[in-house]
Motif scaffolding. Sequence first.
Motif, PDB file in Angstrom:
ATOM      1  N   ILE A  39     -91.366  48.670  14.286  1.00 54.59           N
ATOM      2  CA  ILE A  39     -90.744  48.700  15.305  1.00 54.59           C
ATOM      3  C   ILE A  39     -92.162  49.113  15.999  1.00 54.59           C
ATOM      4  O   ILE A  39     -92.561  48.648  17.728  1.00 54.59           O
ATOM      5  N   GLU A  43     -95.266  47.392  18.640  1.00 54.26           N
ATOM      6  CA  GLU A  43     -94.557  47.624  19.869  1.00 54.26           C
ATOM      7  C   GLU A  43     -96.265  48.987  20.654  1.00 54.26           C
ATOM      8  O   GLU A  43     -96.808  48.725  22.043  1.00 54.26           O
ATOM      9  N   THR A  49     -95.813  42.234  20.881  1.00 52.68           N
ATOM     10  CA  THR A  49     -94.789  42.384  21.355  1.00 52.68           C
ATOM     11  C   THR A  49     -94.089  40.983  22.300  1.00 52.68           C
ATOM     12  O   THR A  49     -93.043  40.627  22.156  1.00 52.68           O
ATOM     13  N   MET A  52     -93.308  38.820  20.450  1.00 45.93           N
ATOM     14  CA  MET A  52     -91.488  38.214  19.086  1.00 45.93           C
ATOM     15  C   MET A  52     -91.392  38.629  20.461  1.00 45.93           C
ATOM     16  O   MET A  52     -90.151  37.951  19.964  1.00 45.93           O
ATOM     17  N   THR A  70     -88.068  44.832  21.665  1.00 40.11           N
ATOM     18  CA  THR A  70     -87.749  44.962  20.546  1.00 40.11           C
ATOM     19  C   THR A  70     -86.960  44.562  19.860  1.00 40.11           C
ATOM     20  O   THR A  70     -86.137  44.545  18.493  1.00 40.11           O
ATOM     21  N   VAL A  82     -86.103  39.844  12.363  1.00 40.88           N
ATOM     22  CA  VAL A  82     -87.252  40.245  13.488  1.00 40.88           C
ATOM     23  C   VAL A  82     -88.214  40.439  11.563  1.00 40.88           C
ATOM     24  O   VAL A  82     -89.294  40.571  12.922  1.00 40.88           O
TER      25      VAL A  82
END
Length: 285
Positions: A39, A43, A49, A52, A70, A82
């Motif tokens: 993550i 980011e 980002t 997603m 996220t 994810v």
Amino acid sequence: MNVENKYIKDVANLVPMPDIALDVLKIAHDMDCDMSKLIRKVERDLSLTANMLRMANSAYFGLPYKVTSTRDIVVLLGLETVKLMAISSASVGVLKTPQDAYKLEPGELWNHSYATAILAEVIGKYAGCEDLSSLYTAALLHDMGKVLLNRPLHLEMLKQDILELGIEDAAYEQQLLKTDHARVGATLLQGWGLPKRVTEPVRIHHSHAEIKTSSLHCRVIYLANRLEKNLGLHRGEPIENTGIDLGQNMEGEHFPSVPGFSENWETIVSEAYERYFETSGVFEL
């Protein structure tokens, strides 16, 4: 230098995969994947980002409120979802380019690859496959070699006055370049540090001779690719509007044996159509 390495030596110029996107692929396929590390890496890239978040907020997932981070996606949709989102977002940039030798318009290679990945994951779920994220990645990147071979193939076609490839483009690649996009793509992914459970299905996804005795993952990728080409799922039309006779389209195909497929194929295709139709538009092409 073997033939495949010849075509990946200038890979940084031919396939400009951003370092962050490549790191995301590697982290997602670590057997002990650290989700917080994944993550944090996602980011750092605004495009990753954004992709997603758009996917999480698509109609397919039907979340009760708009997701804005996220980390919220992890809580609401789980770790495996994810990982698939991150893998998709990391790959779209390199697969969206046009490929003149293959008569592929901008976005066309991505659309086929994404549809194949969805089919492979759904088929794998019904087959009881483990490590669906590796299965998904192999399907998503199965035609990566076309990005590398596009220019040399196009030049060779011009030299030999060949207007277009036949249905089995891998056979023409072998004839003109002494290798094919499956082998070149697998060599590239191996060089990127992706595991054999990703690279091997890519390497043999056109090898009819090897596929019968290959692993379940390899057979699923082969099947998903053939099925996607047969049904044209990447066109993104709702399944009830396609006019496709699924049974008729399956006739004459010699699909490898995959557990759960023959008795569930209509459900598999319907489920894949729904997911593709409701999520494919979220990516910036």
